[in-house]
Design an enzyme around this catalytic site. Structure first.
Site, mmCIF file in Angstrom:
data_model
loop_
_atom_site.group_PDB
_atom_site.id
_atom_site.type_symbol
_atom_site.label_atom_id
_atom_site.label_comp_id
_atom_site.label_asym_id
_atom_site.label_seq_id
_atom_site.Cartn_x
_atom_site.Cartn_y
_atom_site.Cartn_z
ATOM 1 N N GLU A 3 -4.768 -9.167 0.944
ATOM 2 C CA GLU A 3 -5.440 -8.886 2.121
ATOM 3 C C GLU A 3 -7.024 -8.559 1.816
ATOM 4 O O GLU A 3 -7.456 -8.047 0.829
ATOM 5 C CB GLU A 3 -5.098 -7.485 2.875
ATOM 6 N N GLU A 7 1.029 -1.395 -0.052
ATOM 7 C CA GLU A 7 0.054 -0.037 0.069
ATOM 8 C C GLU A 7 1.022 1.284 0.137
ATOM 9 O O GLU A 7 0.740 2.079 0.997
ATOM 10 C CB GLU A 7 -1.092 0.157 1.284
#
Ligand code: FCB
Length: 450
Positions: free
Chosen positions: A354, A164
């Site tokens: 995720e 991220e």
């Protein structure tokens, strides 16, 4: 039975700072999260990762626990500060040894390792030089990455550069809710460029010194963004929010350019003097897969209120049910994202690196945790994944966030994402209902229909 493809990979995910603890052991250096946690008011109750789940010492039983739950692959991250506590000195053998022990233990238990190089815990020493706003950090990152490719490449075949990058640069340098906590949008733009440049350089190094049969990719957090209504204004707001969060990272990495409309919009903040000739070519390296972290959607309209008001975008709630994070639940957003990858970014293999949910778990009198809400969240997102696969998306695996409850950044220990409950007083692990359900899903390679 909703059956998944034969070679579909079932995993769980964690990250170093969130679970390891042992922050002062075996020569580990200070990371930006160690520092950030000490700043007053930044993390709930002043909590930190000093002990976390004590995974540094309990990794063997944690791996056995994963084995008992049929987990096939484990996505974890390396703490850069354990490997290079001082960026100009030679690597710290004891830090490397921990990850060697962990990987050996995984392999003995037939769990394939998936190693992420940067899950946010940048060495504080590099932050003191400007962190991701300093171009030199891209070289430090490449050096750190290359060292691990060489040391662990024979046993680790799946690698991720950043987790991220949007959160690292935006929340770390602009909204300020993550380490190092700056609040300047221009710094976000600069840091995001250097993160992507570091990614490209590391992928190139991987091709040179990494394992021949290895795979490397990046994990992006994509929020599919929908207009609140069908006015042109809302559609425009959705385009901007999508550009800010999604395309700003997807396009350079997968297409080799920045989105034109965003370059135009961002002119008011910067003249992009930090982008050097040839950078985009360096960023745009062929990748083996794309990692997707998916939790929720964004719904927007034109407006100046709230976090994205400065971009003319106002995020709104739609009334959908929410998790304990206040994130709206919408599995279709996952489906849409997976198909969008196929449509807009080619047929690159995708791992869902995720997906999961925080809930206010209750420990029952018999010690069990009946987290039916989490189980339903996972089931619905797996069903959306399967539907996307049936409709042509190239999804190779799913990593549930998270293996166990852990340090949820600025929320401290108050948000539990684990499928295994952690009692932070005793470090006792207790699989929740979702864990047993997931174990069965893996055994069946599919979901039983009621
Ligand atoms: C993601 C992070 C991960 C965890 C989950 C809930 O943004 O990658 O570390 O905090 O959210």
């Amino acid at each position: 039975m909703i059956q998944f493809p034969k070679d579909f990979v079932w995993g769980t995910a964690t990250s170093s700072y969130q679970i390891e603890g042992a922050t002062k052991e075996d020569g580990r250096g200070e990371s930006i999260w160690d520092r950030f946690c000490k700043l007053p008011g930044k993390v709930r109750n002043g909590e930190n990762g000093d002990v976390a789940c004590n995974h540094y010492h309990l990794y063997e039983s944690d791996v056995k626990l994963m084995k008992s739950l049929n987990i096939q692959s484990y996505r974890f991250s390396v703490a850069w500060t354990r490997i290079f506590p001082k960026c100009t000195e030679k690597p710290n053998q004891k830090g490397l040894d921990f990850y060697k022990r962990l990987v050996d233990c995984l392999l003995e238990n037939k769990i394939s390792p998936f190693l992420t190089l940067n899950h946010w815990d940048l060495p504080q020493e590099l932050q003191d030089k400007g962190g991701w706003t300093n171009r030199d950090v891209t070289d430090y990152f490449t050096e750190y990455a290359s060292y691990l490719f060489q040391e662990l490449g024979d046993v680790v075949h799946k690698w991720g550069t950043h987790n991220e990058p949007m959160v690292v640069s935006y929340k770390g340098y602009s909204s300020g809710v993550s380490a190092p906590g700056y609040t300047d949008f221009r710094l976000h733009l600069k840091a995001s460029h250097h993160l992507m440049l570091a990614h490209g350089k590391a992928v190139k190094a991987f091709r040179e010194v990494g394992p021949e049969n290895g795979e490397i990719g990046i994990t992006l957090n994509i929020d599919p963004t929908y207009p609140a209504d069908n006015t042109i204004e809302s559609e425009n707001a959705a385009r901007i929010k999508d550009g800010f969060q999604n395309r700003w990272f997807l396009d350079p990495v997968l297409k080799g350019y920045y989105p034109k409309d965003m370059l135009e919009l961002y002119k008011q903040f910067t003249d992009f003097d930090y982008i050097e000739e040839g950078d985009l070519t360096k960023i745009f390296q062929p990748m083996d897969f794309l990692g997707l972290n998916y939790y929720s959607i964004a719904t927007v309209k034109q407006g100046t209120a709230g976090e994205f008001g400065f971009l003319g975008v106002e995020q709104v709630k739609t009334g959908r049910p929410e998790t304990f994070m206040g994130w709206e639940i919408e599995p279709k957003g996952l489906y849409d994202t997976l198909l969008r990858f196929k449509q807009d970014y080619g047929d690159i293999p995708v791992y869902i690196t995720e997906n999961g949910a925080a809930y206010d778990d209750k420990v029952e009198e018999d010690g069990s945790i009946q987290d039916e809400d989490r189980r339903i969240y996972v089931e619905d997102h797996l069903k959306a994944t399967k539907k996307a696969i049936d409709d042509g998306a190239n999804v190779k695996g799913y990593y549930l966030w998270s293996l166990m409850d852990n340090f949820e950044w600025r929320y401290g220990y108050s948000k539990r994402f684990g499928i295994v409950h952690v009692d932070y007083e005793t470090q006792k692990r207790t699989p929740k209902k979702t864990a047993y359900w997931y174990k069965q899903v893996i055994e069946d390679n599919g979901i039983k229909e009621e």
